[in-house]
Design a protein around this motif. Structure first.
Motif, short mmCIF file in Angstrom:
data_model
loop_
_atom_site.label_atom_id
_atom_site.label_comp_id
_atom_site.label_asym_id
_atom_site.label_seq_id
_atom_site.Cartn_x
_atom_site.Cartn_y
_atom_site.Cartn_z
N VAL A 165 14.91 -6.65 28.73
CA VAL A 165 13.56 -6.33 28.26
C VAL A 165 13.34 -4.87 28.57
CG1 VAL A 165 11.09 -6.80 28.50
CG2 VAL A 165 12.73 -8.68 28.70
N MET A 166 13.03 -4.09 27.54
CA MET A 166 12.94 -2.65 27.73
C MET A 166 11.77 -2.06 26.97
SD MET A 166 16.01 -1.41 25.17
CE MET A 166 16.91 -2.94 25.07
N SER A 167 11.34 -0.91 27.44
CA SER A 167 10.42 -0.09 26.67
C SER A 167 11.16 0.36 25.42
CB SER A 167 10.03 1.13 27.50
OG SER A 167 9.43 2.11 26.69
N GLY A 168 10.46 0.42 24.31
CA GLY A 168 11.08 0.88 23.06
C GLY A 168 11.67 2.27 23.15
N ARG A 169 11.20 3.05 24.09
CA ARG A 169 11.74 4.41 24.23
C ARG A 169 13.20 4.41 24.69
NH1 ARG A 169 10.62 7.08 29.83
NH2 ARG A 169 11.26 8.90 28.67
N TYR A 170 13.68 3.25 25.21
CA TYR A 170 15.06 3.17 25.68
C TYR A 170 16.04 2.66 24.62
CZ TYR A 170 13.06 4.19 30.19
OH TYR A 170 12.40 4.80 31.22
N LEU A 171 15.56 2.40 23.42
CA LEU A 171 16.48 1.98 22.35
C LEU A 171 17.57 3.02 22.10
CD1 LEU A 171 14.18 0.23 19.74
CD2 LEU A 171 16.11 -0.78 20.94
N PRO A 172 17.25 4.31 22.00
CA PRO A 172 18.33 5.29 21.81
C PRO A 172 19.31 5.34 22.99
CG PRO A 172 16.23 6.24 21.18
CD PRO A 172 15.93 4.93 21.86
N ALA A 173 18.83 5.12 24.20
CA ALA A 173 19.72 5.08 25.37
C ALA A 173 20.66 3.89 25.28
CB ALA A 173 18.90 5.03 26.66
N PHE A 174 20.13 2.75 24.88
CA PHE A 174 20.94 1.55 24.71
C PHE A 174 21.99 1.78 23.62
CE2 PHE A 174 21.42 -3.05 23.54
CZ PHE A 174 21.76 -3.52 24.79
N GLN A 175 21.57 2.41 22.53
CA GLN A 175 22.49 2.75 21.45
C GLN A 175 23.59 3.70 21.93
OE1 GLN A 175 20.92 5.32 18.36
NE2 GLN A 175 21.95 4.10 16.78
N SER A 176 23.23 4.71 22.68
CA SER A 176 24.22 5.66 23.20
C SER A 176 25.20 4.97 24.14
CB SER A 176 23.53 6.80 23.94
OG SER A 176 22.79 7.58 23.05
N MET A 177 24.70 4.08 25.00
CA MET A 177 25.57 3.35 25.90
C MET A 177 26.60 2.54 25.10
SD MET A 177 26.19 0.05 27.39
CE MET A 177 24.77 -0.88 26.90
N LEU A 178 26.15 1.91 24.03
CA LEU A 178 27.07 1.12 23.20
C LEU A 178 28.08 2.01 22.48
CD1 LEU A 178 24.52 -1.44 21.76
CD2 LEU A 178 26.37 -1.93 23.35
N ASN A 179 27.61 3.13 21.95
CA ASN A 179 28.53 4.06 21.27
C ASN A 179 29.58 4.60 22.24
OD1 ASN A 179 27.75 4.19 18.52
ND2 ASN A 179 25.99 5.45 19.07
N ASP A 180 29.14 5.01 23.40
CA ASP A 180 30.05 5.60 24.38
C ASP A 180 30.95 4.57 25.05
OD1 ASP A 180 28.75 7.93 23.73
OD2 ASP A 180 27.60 8.03 25.59
N GLY A 181 30.51 3.33 25.08
CA GLY A 181 31.25 2.28 25.78
C GLY A 181 32.46 1.76 25.04
N ALA A 182 32.59 2.11 23.78
CA ALA A 182 33.70 1.58 22.98
C ALA A 182 35.05 1.81 23.63
CB ALA A 182 33.66 2.18 21.58
N ALA A 183 35.21 2.94 24.30
CA ALA A 183 36.49 3.25 24.93
C ALA A 183 36.54 2.85 26.41
CB ALA A 183 36.76 4.75 24.81
N GLN A 184 35.41 2.43 26.96
CA GLN A 184 35.33 2.16 28.40
C GLN A 184 35.52 0.69 28.78
OE1 GLN A 184 31.87 3.81 30.28
NE2 GLN A 184 31.84 5.55 28.89
N TRP A 185 35.05 -0.22 27.94
CA TRP A 185 35.05 -1.63 28.31
C TRP A 185 35.79 -2.45 27.26
CZ3 TRP A 185 29.94 0.51 27.53
CH2 TRP A 185 29.47 1.17 28.65
N PRO A 186 36.36 -3.56 27.68
CA PRO A 186 37.03 -4.44 26.71
C PRO A 186 36.05 -4.88 25.63
CG PRO A 186 37.48 -5.13 28.97
CD PRO A 186 36.44 -4.05 29.04
N GLY A 187 36.39 -4.66 24.40
CA GLY A 187 35.51 -5.03 23.29
C GLY A 187 34.31 -4.12 23.14
N GLY A 188 34.22 -3.06 23.97
CA GLY A 188 33.11 -2.12 23.87
C GLY A 188 31.83 -2.56 24.55
N TRP A 189 31.85 -3.71 25.20
CA TRP A 189 30.65 -4.26 25.84
C TRP A 189 30.84 -4.26 27.36
CZ3 TRP A 189 25.87 -5.13 24.38
CH2 TRP A 189 25.04 -5.95 25.14
N PRO A 190 29.84 -3.79 28.13
CA PRO A 190 30.01 -3.69 29.58
C PRO A 190 29.94 -5.02 30.32
CG PRO A 190 27.82 -3.00 28.97
CD PRO A 190 28.57 -3.24 27.69
#
Length: 133
Positions: free
Chosen positions: A85-110
């Motif tokens: 549950v997040m403030s809408g202002r964190y949607l871009p942060a969530f998006q960036s985490m997903l974009n950047d995570g593709a190479a960090q975690w199996p399947g891109g998800w932490p």
């Protein structure tokens, strides 16, 4: 990320939500992300509404359902990835985490490292638990 993976599905939805809001000049006060395989046993509507109204409409948090039990904790800040549950202002942060995570975690998800992953984008001071008790 693979087709149909948790990361690619989440990224598609978050990206579409951000694009829609931008196109229609909207903002979101509170965003709830629920993993697709979850079945709620109680209505979260009142809890989420109370979070927003108790902050006088200035909800500025990124919250997780609960902390994992200590018996199974292999690393600090282990959180289930079932509900955010997040403030809408964190949607871009969530998006960036997903974009950047593709190479960090199996399947891109932490997975249960989602707190640590988002802390870099949101800041620990804005993070917490839905029910800290």
């Amino acid at each position: 990320t693979g087709t149909g993976s948790q990361a690619s599905n989440a990224l598609s939805v978050i990206s579409a939500t951000i694009a829609y809001a931008s196109q229609h000049r909207l903002s979101y006060n509170v965003v709830v992300v629920l993993r697709h395989d979850m079945h709620l046993k109680q209505n979260l509507g009142k809890m989420v509404l109370d979070l927003f109204t108790s902050s006088s409409g200035a909800f500025d948090r990124f919250l997780f359902a609960f902390n994992m039990s200590k018996q199974y904790r292999f690393y600090p800040d282990r959180m289930p990835d079932t509900l955010e549950v997040m403030s809408g202002r964190y949607l871009p942060a969530f998006q960036s985490m997903l974009n950047d995570g593709a190479a960090q975690w199996p399947g891109g998800w932490p997975g249960e490292r989602i707190w640590k992953a988002l802390e870099l984008y949101v800041g620990r001071e804005h993070m917490g638990l839905l029910d800290p008790d």
